[in-house]
Design an enzyme around this catalytic site. Structure first.
Site, PDB file in Angstrom:
ATOM      1  N   HIS A   1      -0.385   5.256   5.954  1.00 46.42           N
ATOM      2  CA  HIS A   1      -1.262   4.984   4.809  1.00 46.42           C
ATOM      3  C   HIS A   1      -2.216   6.151   4.564  1.00 46.42           C
ATOM      4  CE1 HIS A   1       0.091   0.919   3.857  1.00 46.42           C
ATOM      5  NE2 HIS A   1       0.282   0.788   5.159  1.00 46.42           N
TER       6      HIS A   1
ATOM      7  N   ASP B   1       8.132   8.845   2.306  1.00 42.85           N
ATOM      8  CA  ASP B   1       9.481   8.376   2.638  1.00 42.85           C
ATOM      9  C   ASP B   1      10.542   9.264   2.004  1.00 42.85           C
ATOM     10  OD1 ASP B   1       7.947   6.391   3.661  1.00 42.85           O
ATOM     11  OD2 ASP B   1       8.533   4.868   2.204  1.00 42.85           O
TER      12      ASP B   1
HETATM   13  C1  GLA Z   1       5.419   2.986   2.671  1.00 43.86           C
HETATM   14  C2  GLA Z   1       5.283   3.946   1.492  1.00 43.86           C
HETATM   15  C3  GLA Z   1       4.823   5.324   1.965  1.00 43.86           C
HETATM   16  C4  GLA Z   1       3.596   5.231   2.869  1.00 43.86           C
HETATM   17  C5  GLA Z   1       3.783   4.158   3.936  1.00 43.86           C
HETATM   18  C6  GLA Z   1       2.535   3.921   4.738  1.00 43.86           C
HETATM   19  O1  GLA Z   1       6.456   3.392   3.511  1.00 43.86           O
HETATM   20  O2  GLA Z   1       6.505   4.066   0.809  1.00 43.86           O
HETATM   21  O3  GLA Z   1       4.598   6.170   0.860  1.00 43.86           O
HETATM   22  O4  GLA Z   1       2.454   4.985   2.109  1.00 43.86           O
HETATM   23  O5  GLA Z   1       4.207   2.925   3.401  1.00 43.86           O
HETATM   24  O6  GLA Z   1       2.203   5.048   5.480  1.00 43.86           O
END
Ligand code: GLA
Length: 388
Positions: free
Chosen positions: A34, A175
């Site tokens: 996050h 991601d």
């Molecule tokens: C999800 C979101 C990412 C990131 C994570 C928390 O995977 O897709 O962009 O914010 O949560 O770190």
């Protein structure tokens, strides 16, 4: 796997003439949770598990999609004309979103495609099966239509754009970036403020990464993900009245403590504290790994979980149980939730000789407390998207 998807493609779409096969990985984040929508650092890596595809161009505008993970849904059809998200389109909103995003960004997509997928990322586990499908679709579009100017970073950015604007989840860049830029045996130390990054070899010295999947299903859309994001945005706007920063990632711990009273709500102070401290922890953790100090790396992972549990409140009983049981096992170097939270997975660094005992201890303790079983995967760090 290549044979399996080609055979199924022939069964579903008639024959395999003109078909190519592709792969994009899933990802796990080691630390930096996050932080990616707060201009902070993240430290994810691509996995050797992921999504496999067999695909070919069509000579009309139709899109025909089939997933071996959702066979009961059969072939789901749509078209590149008037492309929009639809509830009944189910998982195909991810490849559709990517095609839409390419067109929005000005790339010409002249025809439709037949696409068959088969993934071995546990679905809804927080290992980014949806980002894997996005980057994979983008990779295929680049191949199909000779879009050489599209870099892998672009694939990540277009993937995030499609997730934000087509699928309605305000995710950060982590991601899609981890998947598009994955490199075998390396994690990616990414500064989400400017997308500068470096690869850091994952040398775990006689230990492995173990993913524990809570089997509590999670969809970002129905979670409190967007709420956390907006809490951070409000806290940032409050801080910006007293200090010149672009994101929470610009603050050191000391600067945060000095200025935090500008945030007019206790909950938001805790959210922002997590974002600031987690970013600093991530920088320290990468430094520790470079110094071969896996013990310190593990401790920082543990601290990350505590902060996500107490300040950011995105863990829940399932993830807390997995982590707290992991911490009790000898040979566990570090353990934390990974991904968005609210369900999904934890990642633990476990000494080779302790892995069997880890699964033997954590598995039954989890099942006894939660009422259903967790799954365990010993994973390896793999490359980004590729042709098979
Ligand atoms: C999800 C979101 C990412 C990131 C994570 C928390 O995977 O897709 O962009 O914010 O949560 O770190």
């Amino acid at each position: 796997m290549k044979e399996i998807i080609l055979q199924k493609f022939a069964e579903v779409f008639g024959d395999t003439e003109g078909v190519d096969t592709y792969f994009a990985p899933g990802r796990v984040n080691l630390i930096g949770e996050h932080t990616d929508y707060n201009g902070g650092h993240v430290f994810p890596c691509a996995l050797t598990i992921g999504t496999y595809a067999a695909a070919r161009k069509r000579n009309d505008k139709k899109l025909r999609f089939y997933s071996m993970n959702f066979e009961q849904l059969g072939v789901i059809e749509s078209s590149i004309e008037n492309i929009k998200p639809e509830k009944e389109a189910d998982w195909t909103n991810y490849p559709k979103g990517m095609i839409w995003a390419f067109m929005e960004k000005g790339y010409e997509i002249p025809c439709g495609m037949d696409l068959l997928l088969n993934g071995n990322i546990p679905n809804g586990s927080g290992l980014s099966s949806s980002a894997s499908v996005e980057v994979l679709t983008g990779y295929i579009l680049r191949e199909f239509f000779g879009l050489k100017q599209v870099t892998n970073t672009d694939l990540a950015l277009i993937g995030q754009f499609s997730e934000n604007k087509f699928n309605g989840v305000n995710c950060g860049i982590m991601d899609q970036f981890a998947i598009a830029m994955g490199k075998k045996d390396n994690a990616i130390f990414l500064d989400t403020a400017d997308l500068s990054f470096e690869y850091a070899p994952i040398k775990l010295e006689g230990a492995k990464m173990v993913i524990s999947c809570s089997n509590k299903k999670r969809g970002l859309g129905d979670s409190k993900y967007n709420e956390r994001r907006s809490e951070c945005e409000t806290a940032l706007a409050e801080l910006q009245k007293v200090v010149d920063i672009k994101g929470l990632g610009d603050l050191t711990e000391e600067a945060f403590e000095e200025h935090k009273s500008a945030i007019r709500d206790d909950v938001r102070i805790r959210r922002a504290r997590h974002a600031v401290y987690e970013n600093q922890r991530t920088i320290k953790a990468v430094e520790a790994l470079k110094n071969n100090d896996v013990t310190l790396f593990g401790k920082l992972m543990n601290d990350s979980h505590v902060s996500l549990r107490d300040d950011y409140e995105v863990t829940g009983i399932e993830l807390d149980t997995l982590v707290e049981e992991a911490w009790k096992v000898d040979g566990v170097i570090g353990s934390r939730m990974t991904g968005a939270g609210f369900g999904g997975c934890t990642v633990s660094i476990v000494k080779d000789e302790a892995i069997d005992n880890f699964i033997a201890k954590v598995g039954p303790a989890y099942e006894q407390k939660i009422g259903y079983a967790a799954d365990f995967y010993v994973v390896e760090v793999g490359d980004g998207p590729k042709n098979l």
